[in-house]
Design a protein around this motif. Structure first.
Motif, PDB file in Angstrom:
ATOM      1  N   GLY A   1     -48.666 -23.990 -29.882  1.00 23.79           N
ATOM      2  CA  GLY A   1     -48.596 -25.104 -31.182  1.00 23.79           C
ATOM      3  C   GLY A   1     -47.837 -26.088 -30.220  1.00 23.79           C
ATOM      4  O   GLY A   1     -47.757 -27.373 -31.147  1.00 23.79           O
ATOM      5  N   ARG A   2     -47.156 -26.381 -29.130  1.00 25.45           N
ATOM      6  CA  ARG A   2     -46.355 -27.744 -27.749  1.00 25.45           C
ATOM      7  C   ARG A   2     -47.822 -28.443 -28.208  1.00 25.45           C
ATOM      8  O   ARG A   2     -48.879 -28.166 -27.764  1.00 25.45           O
ATOM      9  CB  ARG A   2     -46.379 -27.043 -26.605  1.00 25.45           C
ATOM     10  CG  ARG A   2     -45.581 -25.293 -25.954  1.00 25.45           C
ATOM     11  CD  ARG A   2     -43.711 -27.074 -27.113  1.00 25.45           C
ATOM     12  NE  ARG A   2     -42.768 -25.660 -26.236  1.00 25.45           N
ATOM     13  CZ  ARG A   2     -41.520 -25.620 -25.024  1.00 25.45           C
ATOM     14  NH1 ARG A   2     -42.520 -26.510 -24.580  1.00 25.45           N
ATOM     15  NH2 ARG A   2     -40.479 -25.717 -25.095  1.00 25.45           N
ATOM     16  N   SER A   3     -47.410 -29.907 -28.383  1.00 23.44           N
ATOM     17  CA  SER A   3     -47.794 -30.532 -28.349  1.00 23.44           C
ATOM     18  C   SER A   3     -47.742 -31.497 -27.642  1.00 23.44           C
ATOM     19  O   SER A   3     -48.862 -32.292 -26.497  1.00 23.44           O
ATOM     20  CB  SER A   3     -47.083 -31.652 -29.757  1.00 23.44           C
ATOM     21  OG  SER A   3     -46.402 -32.416 -29.707  1.00 23.44           O
ATOM     22  N   VAL A   4     -46.848 -30.955 -26.397  1.00 21.50           N
ATOM     23  CA  VAL A   4     -46.764 -31.538 -25.207  1.00 21.50           C
ATOM     24  C   VAL A   4     -47.218 -30.752 -23.798  1.00 21.50           C
ATOM     25  O   VAL A   4     -46.124 -29.227 -24.081  1.00 21.50           O
ATOM     26  CB  VAL A   4     -45.353 -32.342 -25.060  1.00 21.50           C
ATOM     27  CG1 VAL A   4     -45.255 -33.185 -23.502  1.00 21.50           C
ATOM     28  CG2 VAL A   4     -45.167 -33.375 -25.857  1.00 21.50           C
ATOM     29  N   PHE A   5     -47.809 -31.146 -22.939  1.00 24.55           N
ATOM     30  CA  PHE A   5     -47.710 -30.514 -21.547  1.00 24.55           C
ATOM     31  C   PHE A   5     -47.523 -31.406 -20.413  1.00 24.55           C
ATOM     32  O   PHE A   5     -48.148 -32.459 -20.626  1.00 24.55           O
ATOM     33  CB  PHE A   5     -48.589 -29.450 -21.462  1.00 24.55           C
ATOM     34  CG  PHE A   5     -49.754 -29.925 -21.643  1.00 24.55           C
ATOM     35  CD1 PHE A   5     -50.977 -29.530 -20.763  1.00 24.55           C
ATOM     36  CD2 PHE A   5     -50.314 -29.797 -22.753  1.00 24.55           C
ATOM     37  CE1 PHE A   5     -52.009 -30.994 -20.499  1.00 24.55           C
ATOM     38  CE2 PHE A   5     -52.239 -30.323 -23.430  1.00 24.55           C
ATOM     39  CZ  PHE A   5     -52.482 -30.458 -22.161  1.00 24.55           C
ATOM     40  N   THR A   6     -47.503 -31.037 -19.383  1.00 29.31           N
ATOM     41  CA  THR A   6     -47.638 -31.684 -18.335  1.00 29.31           C
ATOM     42  C   THR A   6     -48.917 -31.114 -17.636  1.00 29.31           C
ATOM     43  O   THR A   6     -48.343 -30.236 -16.955  1.00 29.31           O
ATOM     44  CB  THR A   6     -46.646 -31.951 -17.439  1.00 29.31           C
ATOM     45  OG1 THR A   6     -45.487 -30.902 -17.054  1.00 29.31           O
ATOM     46  CG2 THR A   6     -45.480 -32.621 -17.869  1.00 29.31           C
ATOM     47  N   LEU A   7     -49.076 -32.126 -15.824  1.00 34.41           N
ATOM     48  CA  LEU A   7     -50.103 -31.678 -15.043  1.00 34.41           C
ATOM     49  C   LEU A   7     -49.272 -31.881 -13.640  1.00 34.41           C
ATOM     50  O   LEU A   7     -49.041 -33.702 -14.072  1.00 34.41           O
ATOM     51  CB  LEU A   7     -51.578 -31.803 -15.105  1.00 34.41           C
ATOM     52  CG  LEU A   7     -52.013 -30.872 -16.522  1.00 34.41           C
ATOM     53  CD1 LEU A   7     -53.700 -31.272 -17.198  1.00 34.41           C
ATOM     54  CD2 LEU A   7     -51.950 -29.061 -16.397  1.00 34.41           C
ATOM     55  N   PRO A   8     -49.546 -31.457 -12.799  1.00 35.45           N
ATOM     56  CA  PRO A   8     -49.739 -32.110 -11.451  1.00 35.45           C
ATOM     57  C   PRO A   8     -49.917 -33.509 -11.382  1.00 35.45           C
ATOM     58  O   PRO A   8     -51.052 -33.247 -11.305  1.00 35.45           O
ATOM     59  CB  PRO A   8     -49.736 -31.196 -10.435  1.00 35.45           C
ATOM     60  CG  PRO A   8     -49.529 -29.782 -11.096  1.00 35.45           C
ATOM     61  CD  PRO A   8     -49.752 -30.728 -12.158  1.00 35.45           C
ATOM     62  N   PHE A   9     -49.780 -34.590 -10.865  1.00 34.87           N
ATOM     63  CA  PHE A   9     -51.119 -35.669 -10.761  1.00 34.87           C
ATOM     64  C   PHE A   9     -51.304 -35.863  -9.440  1.00 34.87           C
ATOM     65  O   PHE A   9     -50.626 -36.218  -8.749  1.00 34.87           O
ATOM     66  CB  PHE A   9     -50.124 -36.959 -11.086  1.00 34.87           C
ATOM     67  CG  PHE A   9     -50.909 -38.587 -10.574  1.00 34.87           C
ATOM     68  CD1 PHE A   9     -52.328 -38.498 -11.359  1.00 34.87           C
ATOM     69  CD2 PHE A   9     -50.677 -38.700  -9.847  1.00 34.87           C
ATOM     70  CE1 PHE A   9     -53.100 -39.353 -11.057  1.00 34.87           C
ATOM     71  CE2 PHE A   9     -51.907 -39.781  -9.297  1.00 34.87           C
ATOM     72  CZ  PHE A   9     -52.638 -40.339 -10.291  1.00 34.87           C
ATOM     73  N   PHE A  10     -52.184 -35.490  -8.440  1.00 35.80           N
ATOM     74  CA  PHE A  10     -53.017 -35.711  -7.197  1.00 35.80           C
ATOM     75  C   PHE A  10     -53.522 -36.922  -7.154  1.00 35.80           C
ATOM     76  O   PHE A  10     -54.045 -37.638  -7.773  1.00 35.80           O
ATOM     77  CB  PHE A  10     -53.578 -34.405  -6.868  1.00 35.80           C
ATOM     78  CG  PHE A  10     -53.324 -33.408  -7.156  1.00 35.80           C
ATOM     79  CD1 PHE A  10     -52.856 -33.031  -5.529  1.00 35.80           C
ATOM     80  CD2 PHE A  10     -52.645 -32.317  -7.491  1.00 35.80           C
ATOM     81  CE1 PHE A  10     -52.090 -31.695  -5.256  1.00 35.80           C
ATOM     82  CE2 PHE A  10     -52.237 -31.352  -7.471  1.00 35.80           C
ATOM     83  CZ  PHE A  10     -51.517 -30.911  -5.922  1.00 35.80           C
TER      84      PHE A  10
END
Length: 340
Positions: free
Chosen positions: A182-191
Motif C-alpha cells: 500500500g505504499r504510495s511512494v517509491f523511487t527509481l534510479p534515473f539514468f
C-alpha cells in the motif's frame, strides 16, 4: 493491478534465482535473448523496446551482438507481437536484467507494465526497474563493459549502491512489494546519457505510479536519509562532505492544536558535531519544503510510514492522509549517536 502477498514474490524470486544460460546450448540456438526492455507511451499506445543479444551456435566465430528492436500497439502484448513478427525465433525474456520506464508512461500504463512483467513469470522478479527520459536512446547506447547496455546498467546500480550508501531498491520484486503493502511512494534510479555514456544521475520519485519529480545525486542522498533508504556513505552539506557510518530514524506526529510531522535522525559518523547536525537539519528542511512546494503532495512518503508504524495515525487519518500532510508542518532533528 493484480495484488498478491509479498511472500509469493519472495518465493518466485527464489525459484528464478537459479536461472542460467549458456551460449552454446541447443535451447538458445539462434534465439533472441533480451537483456533489457523499455516502455514509452504517448497515452493511447505503448511502445516497447527490446535490447536483444543474438546468439547463433552455428557460427561460433561471431560474438554475441546487441540489437534494439521496437514495436508499438494498443496493448503491451500487441507491441511485443509486432517485434516478434519480424523475427525468425521468439524472444527470450527470462534473462532480462533491466526494465526501463520512460518519462511519458502514465500511472495506468505503469500498472499494466507491472502486470505484464509479473504474468507467467515473463520477466524475472530480480530485474532492475529504472527511469529515463528515453528508453530508446538509453538502450541504443554502445555498452562499455558487457555485450548489452542493460547489463552495464545493472553493474552501475550495484556499484553505486555500495559506494554511496543509498539503497537503490529498484528490483521488480522490491517495487511490487511496496505497491503490495500500500505504499504510495517509491523511487527509481534515473539514468541519463552524457558525454561519458550511461550515467546514474539521481532518483525519480513516483507517487501512485506516476512520475512526480526528480532528484539530483546530492538531493537523493538527503532524501534517502529521510526515507530510510540509506545505509552508510557520504553526505554533502554545502561544499563539505561527511561520512555517515550509521543512521536510525524515528517518525512521529501531533494533531492536537496543529498538525505536525516529526523526524528524528540519530547519526554516527566522522567529524560530526552539533554544528554539522544543525546544518544538516537546515538542508533536510529545505529539501522537504521544496518537494512540498513543487509537488503539492507527500512525495517523501511520511504518511505511509506513519500508517505502518502508528496504528492510531492510520485509524484517524489513513483515509485523509493527503489532507493531513497538506495541513502539517515539518520538523527534523539530528542527533549524534554514540558508537556503531
Amino acid at each position: 493491478m493484480k495484488k498478491i502477498h509479498i511472500s509469493i514474490f519472495v518465493l518466485m524470486l527464489t525459484l528464478l534465482s537459479g536461472c542460467r544460460f549458456t551460449t552454446g546450448g541447443a535451447e538458445n540456438d539462434r534465439r533472441f535473448i533480451v537483456a533489457a526492455v523499455g516502455f514509452e507511451s504517448d497515452g493511447a499506445l505503448i511502445t516497447v523496446y527490446a535490447e536483444t543479444i543474438i546468439i547463433n551456435s552455428e557460427t561460433p566465430e561471431n560474438e554475441p551482438a546487441p540489437k534494439l528492436l521496437k514495436g508499438s500497439g494498443a496493448t503491451i502484448n500487441e507491441a511485443f507481437e509486432e517485434i516478434e513478427a519480424s523475427l525468425a525465433r521468439p524472444l527470450m525474456l527470462e534473462h532480462c536484467g533491466v526494465i526501463a520506464v520512460g518519462g511519458g508512461v502514465t500511472a495506468s500504463w505503469f500498472d499494466r507494465i507491472c502486470d505484464y512483467c509479473l504474468d507467467d513469470r515473463r520477466i524475472t522478479l530480480s530485474s532492475y526497474m529504472i527511469s529515463c527520459d528515453s528508453p530508446e536512446a538509453l538502450l541504443s547506447e554502445t555498452p562499455e563493459s558487457s555485450v548489452a547496455a542493460g547489463y552495464d546498467i545493472m553493474g552501475i546500480i550495484e556499484q553505486r549502491s555500495s559506494s554511496t550508501g543509498i539503497f537503490y531498491d529498484s528490483r521488480f520484486f522490491e517495487i511490487e512489494g511496496l505497491r503490495e503493502k500500500g505504499r504510495s511512494v517509491f523511487t527509481l534510479p534515473f539514468f541519463a546519457l552524457t558525454g561519458d555514456g550511461i550515467t546514474l544521475d539521481g532518483l525519480s520519485i513516483y507517487r501512485d505510479d506516476r512520475l512526480t519529480g526528480r532528484l539530483s545525486t546530492d538531493d537523493a542522498v538527503l532524501y534517502s536519509l529521510m526515507t530510510g533508504n540509506f545505509d552508510r556513505g557520504t553526505v554533502r552539506i554545502g561544499t563539505d562532505e561527511y561520512r555517515i557510518r550509521l543512521r536510525s530514524a524515528e517518525y512521529d506526529y501531533t494533531d492536537s492544536g496543529e498538525n505536525r510531522l516529526y523526524l528524528k535522525l540519530r547519526l554516527t559518523g566522522d567529524s560530526l558535531d552539533d554544528t554539522v547536525c544543525e546544518r544538516l537539519e537546515q538542508e533536510l528542511d529545505r529539501l522537504e519544503s521544496r518537494l512540498r512546494l513543487t509537488s503539492g503532495t507527500d512525495v517523501v512518503g511520511f504518511t505511509d510510514i506513519l500508517s505502518e508504524r502508528h496504528t492510531d495515525f492510520d485509524e484517524k487519518h489513513g483515509r485523509y492522509a493527503a489532507e493531513f500532510y497538506k495541513s502539517s508542518d515539518f520538523t527534523v532533528e539530528c542527533l549524534i549517536s554514540g558508537g556503531i
